[in-house]
Design an enzyme around this catalytic site. Structure first.
Site: not given
Length: 420
Positions: A26, A119-120
């Site tokens: 993350d 983003d993860e």
DNA sequence: AATAGCAGTAGGCCCTGG
DNA sequence: TCATCCAGGGCCTACTGC
């Protein structure tokens, strides 16, 4: 993010991997970190990504969080908490670029990458021992590469299951690495508040609190039937399993989307029927273009209307056959909107159009009904797509959407602003 | 006092056709 | 013919999360 898929049936040998081989990576304050990286004079200052007079905080640096700023917080409140913050507009194209580079790093170590958002992602690195080392080695390597290649930090949780890895990455932010070995999973989970579980939002948390349940350990000690009665059969059983560390889900590379939509909150609430019709046309055009770009067509069209008082309604209709044509979507959305506003017409804060029940567009044989003439609308869309590819997104739009000419929105005779 | 723009699932209700 | 039950589809709201 995508909600957790149904737990896969357990293989003999028990729930999921027996070693900690699932990674959850993350990025830290992703949008804000990208903004700071690209504008170094912002380093060290409180920075908020967001904007619009009615927007919310999309991301904030840790300097801004120190003032109490949180993502999803209304911008007005965030500015109040941190008047010195630098507010930066979002740049989704840029985030997508960085995201692609990051995901490529992940895919260098395993094909089992499940992106959750830009983003993860979850990674199953169980197969990479020989080539890349232990899961912890791999986690360190990924953090190193992202730091040197992107100048960004991330946090990584390493655990035997997806949801524990996710919680672990959250608990070691920012710029952290946290490993939860299988025999420590329950000790790790049980002291945590229920809201730490994936799927427990404010409502579910409230319902649990009413039962005197505050921690994940409390959930584990509560009979499954009690949870089912309070939360419903699905959610109750799910949470009970999670609290005992059971999570049968595997890391599966991305599935296909089941719907695509576009929606917009207006800078001021709208009443004007012509203007509303134009917005509906614009949103329909965006949805249709995205369908065509993926080679998909939709059989279900729905609209969403949020009123000035924030009450929200949706209306949906299933079509006789799939479509990717702007005008068909617009006409359907318009009919739904008309029916909705036949009786009362509160001010409109937000309008949305969504297409679902997707299928491959294919060249389906199209049976013309008796009263139907070949309309040519599909050709209009094709020409529009071509021009946009060559001259840019803004190059083509319906005359009714031109800034100088707030006239009537195009064709549908059956439905138009005249009747609204 | 204010609350984006996506996306997904669950559950309740209603209708329809055996 | 009527009442009843059931399964499946469609629609809508509520909730969740990034």
């Amino acid at each position: 993010m995508k909600p957790p898929p149904e737990p896969a049936p357990l293989e003999s040998g028990g729930p999921g991997p027996s070693d900690s081989r699932i990674l959850h990576v993350d990025m830290d304050a992703f949008y804000a970190s990208v903004a700071v990286r690209d504008a170094p004079e912002l380093r060290g200052r409180p920075v908020i990504v967001g904007g619009g007079n009615r927007g919310v905080v999309l991301s904030a640096t840790y300097e801004a969080r120190a003032f109490g700023v949180r993502s999803a917080m209304p911008m007005a409140r965030a500015r109040g908490l941190c008047p010195t913050a630098v507010v930066v507009p979002a740049d989704h194209g840029r985030y997508r670029e960085v995201s692609r580079a990051i995901m490529d790093v992940f895919r260098d170590v395993t094909p089992l990458v499940a992106p959750i958002s830009l983003d993860e992602a979850f990674l199953d690195v169980g197969g990479g021992r020989r080539l890349f080392g232990t899961p912890v080695d791999i986690a360190r390597a990924i953090r190193g590469r992202i730091a040197t290649e992107q100048g960004l930090t991330c946090s990584v949780g390493v655990a035997p299951s997806m949801f524990v890895a996710k919680i672990a990455s959250a608990r070691c932010k920012p710029d952290g690495l946290l490993v939860v070995p299988p025999d420590e999973v329950l000790a790790f989970l049980h002291p945590l508040p229920t809201a730490a579980l994936w799927g427990v939002g404010p409502r579910t948390e409230q319902a649990l609190t009413r039962l005197g349940i505050r921690t994940i350990g409390d959930i584990a000690r509560t009979p499954a039937d009690t949870l089912r009665r309070a939360l419903g059969a699905g959610a109750g059983g799910h949470l009970h399993a999670l609290a005992h560390g059971r999570d049968g889900r595997r890391v599966e590379p991305d599935g296909v989307d089941v719907s695509v939509g576009a929606e917009e909150t207006f800078s001021a609430d709208l009443a004007d029927p012509e203007r509303l019709a134009r917005e509906l046309l614009r949103l329909s055009g965006r949805v249709a273009a995205r369908l065509r770009a993926r080679g998909q067509a939709a059989r279900k069209i729905s609209i969403k209307v949020r009123h000035a008082d924030f009450s929200t309604v949706t209306r949906a209709r299933t079509l006789a056959e799939p479509t990717d044509v702007t005008w068909v979507i617009y006409r359907t959305a318009g009919e739904l909107f008309d029916e909705l506003r036949a009786t009362s017409r509160p001010l409109v804060r937000l309008l949305g159009v969504r297409a679902a029940r997707l299928s491959a567009a294919g060249r389906t044989s199209h049976q013309l009904a008796f009263d139907e003439r070949p309309s040519g609308w599909a050709e209009v869309d094709r020409a529009t797509d071509g021009a946009r590819r060559r001259f840019g997104e803004e190059s083509v739009r319906p005359a009714s959407l031109l800034p100088d000419r707030p006239r009537r929105p195009a064709p549908p005779r059956e439905w138009g602003p005249g009747r609204v």
